[in-house]
Design an enzyme around this catalytic site. Structure first.
Site, PDB file in Angstrom:
ATOM      1  N   ALA A  80      -0.549 -15.496   0.291  1.00  0.00           N
ATOM      2  CA  ALA A  80      -0.124 -15.733   1.677  1.00  0.00           C
ATOM      3  C   ALA A  80       1.342 -15.364   1.829  1.00  0.00           C
ATOM      4  CB  ALA A  80      -0.330 -17.204   2.041  1.00  0.00           C
ATOM      5  N   ASP A 133       6.096  -4.068  -5.538  1.00  0.00           N
ATOM      6  CA  ASP A 133       7.088  -3.239  -6.239  1.00  0.00           C
ATOM      7  C   ASP A 133       8.370  -3.090  -5.423  1.00  0.00           C
ATOM      8  OD1 ASP A 133       6.118  -1.561  -4.238  1.00  0.00           O
ATOM      9  OD2 ASP A 133       5.795   0.166  -5.548  1.00  0.00           O
ATOM     10  N   GLU A 134       8.329  -3.509  -4.145  1.00  0.00           N
ATOM     11  CA  GLU A 134       9.518  -3.330  -3.296  1.00  0.00           C
ATOM     12  C   GLU A 134      10.683  -4.196  -3.764  1.00  0.00           C
ATOM     13  OE1 GLU A 134       8.889  -2.977   0.899  1.00  0.00           O
ATOM     14  OE2 GLU A 134       6.803  -2.380   0.625  1.00  0.00           O
ATOM     15  N   TYR A 157      11.996  -8.361   3.979  1.00  0.00           N
ATOM     16  CA  TYR A 157      10.685  -8.583   3.334  1.00  0.00           C
ATOM     17  C   TYR A 157      10.823  -8.554   1.812  1.00  0.00           C
ATOM     18  CZ  TYR A 157       6.195  -7.380   1.218  1.00  0.00           C
ATOM     19  OH  TYR A 157       5.097  -7.347   0.385  1.00  0.00           O
ATOM     20  N   ASN A 186       1.954   0.191  -2.893  1.00  0.00           N
ATOM     21  CA  ASN A 186       1.322   0.137  -1.563  1.00  0.00           C
ATOM     22  C   ASN A 186      -0.198   0.178  -1.667  1.00  0.00           C
ATOM     23  OD1 ASN A 186       3.937   0.414  -0.651  1.00  0.00           O
ATOM     24  ND2 ASN A 186       3.396   1.881   0.947  1.00  0.00           N
ATOM     25  N   ASN A 187      -0.840  -0.729  -0.969  1.00  0.00           N
ATOM     26  CA  ASN A 187      -2.307  -0.777  -0.938  1.00  0.00           C
ATOM     27  C   ASN A 187      -2.831  -0.100   0.321  1.00  0.00           C
ATOM     28  OD1 ASN A 187      -3.534  -3.777  -2.525  1.00  0.00           O
ATOM     29  ND2 ASN A 187      -1.725  -2.621  -3.047  1.00  0.00           N
ATOM     30  N   LYS A 196       0.286  -1.016   9.370  1.00  0.00           N
ATOM     31  CA  LYS A 196       0.758  -0.358   8.142  1.00  0.00           C
ATOM     32  C   LYS A 196       0.464   1.142   8.232  1.00  0.00           C
ATOM     33  CE  LYS A 196       1.884  -4.372   6.276  1.00  0.00           C
ATOM     34  NZ  LYS A 196       1.002  -5.322   5.694  1.00  0.00           N
ATOM     35  N   ASN A 256       5.244  10.544   2.176  1.00  0.00           N
ATOM     36  CA  ASN A 256       4.502  10.008   3.331  1.00  0.00           C
ATOM     37  C   ASN A 256       3.877  11.127   4.165  1.00  0.00           C
ATOM     38  OD1 ASN A 256       5.100   7.376   2.652  1.00  0.00           O
ATOM     39  ND2 ASN A 256       6.807   7.188   4.089  1.00  0.00           N
ATOM     40  N   ASP A 286      14.040   6.950  11.769  1.00  0.00           N
ATOM     41  CA  ASP A 286      13.689   6.356  10.469  1.00  0.00           C
ATOM     42  C   ASP A 286      13.846   4.840  10.497  1.00  0.00           C
ATOM     43  OD1 ASP A 286      12.832   6.379   7.880  1.00  0.00           O
ATOM     44  OD2 ASP A 286      14.496   7.574   7.101  1.00  0.00           O
TER      45      ASP A 286
HETATM   46  P1  NAD Z   1      -1.579  -9.515   5.267  1.00  0.00           P
HETATM   47  O1  NAD Z   1      -0.472  -9.625   6.256  1.00  0.00           O
HETATM   48  O2  NAD Z   1      -2.752  -8.636   5.580  1.00  0.00           O
HETATM   49  O3  NAD Z   1      -2.160 -10.969   4.959  1.00  0.00           O
HETATM   50  C1  NAD Z   1      -1.325 -12.078   4.783  1.00  0.00           C
HETATM   51  C2  NAD Z   1      -2.165 -13.334   4.959  1.00  0.00           C
HETATM   52  O4  NAD Z   1      -1.315 -14.468   4.686  1.00  0.00           O
HETATM   53  C3  NAD Z   1      -2.712 -13.503   6.375  1.00  0.00           C
HETATM   54  O5  NAD Z   1      -4.084 -13.824   6.332  1.00  0.00           O
HETATM   55  C4  NAD Z   1      -1.886 -14.655   6.951  1.00  0.00           C
HETATM   56  O6  NAD Z   1      -2.575 -15.443   7.891  1.00  0.00           O
HETATM   57  C5  NAD Z   1      -1.535 -15.429   5.698  1.00  0.00           C
HETATM   58  N1  NAD Z   1      -0.307 -16.211   5.886  1.00  0.00           N
HETATM   59  C6  NAD Z   1       0.904 -15.755   6.305  1.00  0.00           C
HETATM   60  N2  NAD Z   1       1.788 -16.778   6.403  1.00  0.00           N
HETATM   61  C7  NAD Z   1       1.104 -17.896   6.017  1.00  0.00           C
HETATM   62  C8  NAD Z   1       1.453 -19.258   5.899  1.00  0.00           C
HETATM   63  N3  NAD Z   1       2.698 -19.687   6.229  1.00  0.00           N
HETATM   64  N4  NAD Z   1       0.527 -20.135   5.461  1.00  0.00           N
HETATM   65  C9  NAD Z   1      -0.723 -19.717   5.124  1.00  0.00           C
HETATM   66  N5  NAD Z   1      -1.127 -18.433   5.266  1.00  0.00           N
HETATM   67  C10 NAD Z   1      -0.219 -17.533   5.695  1.00  0.00           C
HETATM   68  O7  NAD Z   1      -0.881  -9.077   3.911  1.00  0.00           O
HETATM   69  P2  NAD Z   1      -1.451  -8.230   2.686  1.00  0.00           P
HETATM   70  O8  NAD Z   1      -1.072  -6.805   2.882  1.00  0.00           O
HETATM   71  O9  NAD Z   1      -2.843  -8.595   2.440  1.00  0.00           O
HETATM   72  O10 NAD Z   1      -0.528  -8.795   1.498  1.00  0.00           O
HETATM   73  C11 NAD Z   1      -0.945  -9.930   0.755  1.00  0.00           C
HETATM   74  C12 NAD Z   1       0.063 -10.216  -0.340  1.00  0.00           C
HETATM   75  O11 NAD Z   1       0.178  -9.087  -1.214  1.00  0.00           O
HETATM   76  C13 NAD Z   1       1.467 -10.502   0.167  1.00  0.00           C
HETATM   77  O12 NAD Z   1       2.012 -11.522  -0.625  1.00  0.00           O
HETATM   78  C14 NAD Z   1       2.201  -9.191  -0.048  1.00  0.00           C
HETATM   79  O13 NAD Z   1       3.573  -9.415  -0.229  1.00  0.00           O
HETATM   80  C15 NAD Z   1       1.534  -8.693  -1.300  1.00  0.00           C
HETATM   81  N6  NAD Z   1       1.541  -7.227  -1.473  1.00  0.00           N
HETATM   82  C16 NAD Z   1       1.115  -6.419  -0.467  1.00  0.00           C
HETATM   83  C17 NAD Z   1       1.070  -5.034  -0.672  1.00  0.00           C
HETATM   84  C18 NAD Z   1       0.540  -4.103   0.399  1.00  0.00           C
HETATM   85  O14 NAD Z   1       0.579  -2.892   0.232  1.00  0.00           O
HETATM   86  N7  NAD Z   1       0.003  -4.609   1.512  1.00  0.00           N
HETATM   87  C19 NAD Z   1       1.485  -4.505  -1.880  1.00  0.00           C
HETATM   88  C20 NAD Z   1       1.917  -5.377  -2.892  1.00  0.00           C
HETATM   89  C21 NAD Z   1       1.933  -6.731  -2.673  1.00  0.00           C
END
Ligand code: NAD
Length: 349
Positions: A80, A133-134, A157, A186-187, A196, A256, A286
């Site tokens: 989360a 990785d950021e 972030y 990045n996913n 995204k 990109n 940018d």
């Molecule tokens: P997302 O924004 O799609 O999902 C985040 C989820 O967290 C949401 O369902 C939201 O409701 C919940 N959330 C946010 N604040 C909250 C709170 N205070 N209490 C409870 N729930 C809460 O994000 P994502 O892309 O699925 O990323 C998930 C995790 O993976 C994050 O920690 C992110 O930093 C990490 N991450 C993401 C990527 C990427 O490319 N998206 C890459 C590496 C790591």
């Protein structure tokens, strides 16, 4: 094995929830349901007897304690977070709250709960923090991030995720809470909120809108399919060493602009209206302090845990494009909830 997964209604969390259930685990999905959450992402498991959902904010200690008390998890996978860099430029305090304070609350509640467990459950307990990785900042033309790369975050972030990583390590060292951290690139894949890069390109192109590319598009990112990430996370939870960090990546770093052109080429095959889609590419101002390049050396997780990505970028993009083409209602319902796809995160002079 019962896993408490935070953020399980988001993009990556829902992929972990679906895979954990498919692998035979029991899952408690704790999510506050913020703007990026979507219970449609977990609809396929919602009625499964091994699945439970709890709407709670990770900053609300009493609510998180109740979830631990009622569900008695064997492990926590903490995903989360506020996750979008541009939004962190608009409203950094939301990121400090959710990503730093929220992680601290999760750690404190997990610590009390873990201390109350009897053996052998106490020794088997894990707190897995899912990070990015950021946190390592930007690379130049050469090199790759490794587990030893010093932290140097750029955006609110990435700084908030770096702070969360430090808290997790501190709880491991100071309180001996059994922790493990992963830092992933990045996913992309189905169910990604359309703010995204990849779903922005796909959904805007399908709507015949301009396709914004930040700056000159020469920034480089490594891309990993979300299901490969979910697989890596469950591998680390099962077999990762305590107090260790694992870098996770797709070995697919591209500029990109090249990724956007690959998506447009896939769209041309399956969405004949508005072709060639690449004609809609528009270079826009940018992102402030836009990191130049990320690349991951994922050899540690491969060597020690035997994990490698399975989905190549070309095939993964083709599948992702098809998913958005075949599921217009998913995006449409997000639009109806008020998501307008407007530009965010420009710092006003
Ligand atoms: P997302 O924004 O799609 O999902 C985040 C989820 O967290 C949401 O369902 C939201 O409701 C919940 N959330 C946010 N604040 C909250 C709170 N205070 N209490 C409870 N729930 C809460 O994000 P994502 O892309 O699925 O990323 C998930 C995790 O993976 C994050 O920690 C992110 O930093 C990490 N991450 C993401 C990527 C990427 O490319 N998206 C890459 C590496 C790591």
């Amino acid at each position: 094995m019962k896993i408490l997964i935070t953020g399980g209604a988001g993009f990556i969390g829902s992929a972990v929830v679906r895979k954990a259930i498919a692998d035979g685990a029991r899952v408690v999905n704790l999510d506050a349901l913020t703007y990026s959450a979507n219970l449609e992402n977990v609809a396929s498991v919602a009625d499964h007897p091994a699945y439970a959902f709890e709407q709670a904010d990770i900053c609300d200690r009493a609510a998180v304690e109740a979830v631990f008390r009622n569900h008695q998890p064997d492990a926590v996978m903490h995903l989360a977070a506020e996750s979008h860099v541009d939004r962190s430029v608009e409203g950094p305090l939301d990121f400090v709250r959710a990503n730093i304070v929220g992680t601290a609350v999760m750690l404190e509640v997990a610590r009390d709960y873990w201390a109350s467990l009897e053996e052998p459950r106490r020794s088997a307990f894990r707190f897995h923090h899912v990070s990015t990785d950021e946190v390592f900042g930007a690379l130049g033309e050469d090199g790759e991030f490794t587990e030893e790369t010093p932290y140097d975050p750029t955006s609110p972030y990435s700084a908030s995720k770096a702070a969360a990583d430090h808290l997790v390590r501190a709880w491991g060292r100071t309180f001996k809470l059994p922790v493990v951290i992963t830092n992933c690139s990045n996913n992309y894949g189905p169910y990604q909120f359309p703010e995204k890069l990849i779903p922005t390109v796909i959904t805007r192109a399908l709507e015949g809108k301009s396709i914004p590319v930040y700056g000159d598009g020469r920034q480089v990112r490594d891309w990993l399919h979300v299901e490969d990430h979910a697989d890596a996370l469950l591998t680390v939870l099962a077999n990762g060493k305590l107090d260790e960090t694992y870098c996770i990546g797709g070995d697919a770093d591209h500029r990109n602009i090249d990724v956007v052109r690959m998506i447009c080429a896939e769209l041309d095959k399956v969405a004949p209206a508005n072709t060639p889609h690449a004609d809609k590419i528009t270079f826009v101002t940018d992102r402030p302090a836009h990191d130049f390049r990320y690349a991951i050396d994922a050899s540690k997780i491969e060597r020690e845990l035997g994990w490698t990505p399975r989905v190549g970028l070309q095939a993964g993009l083709a599948e992702t494009v098809r998913w958005y083409v075949e599921n217009p209602g998913w995006t449409q319902r997000i639009r109806e909830r008020g998501f307008a796809s407007e530009r965010l995160g420009l710092v006003k002079a």
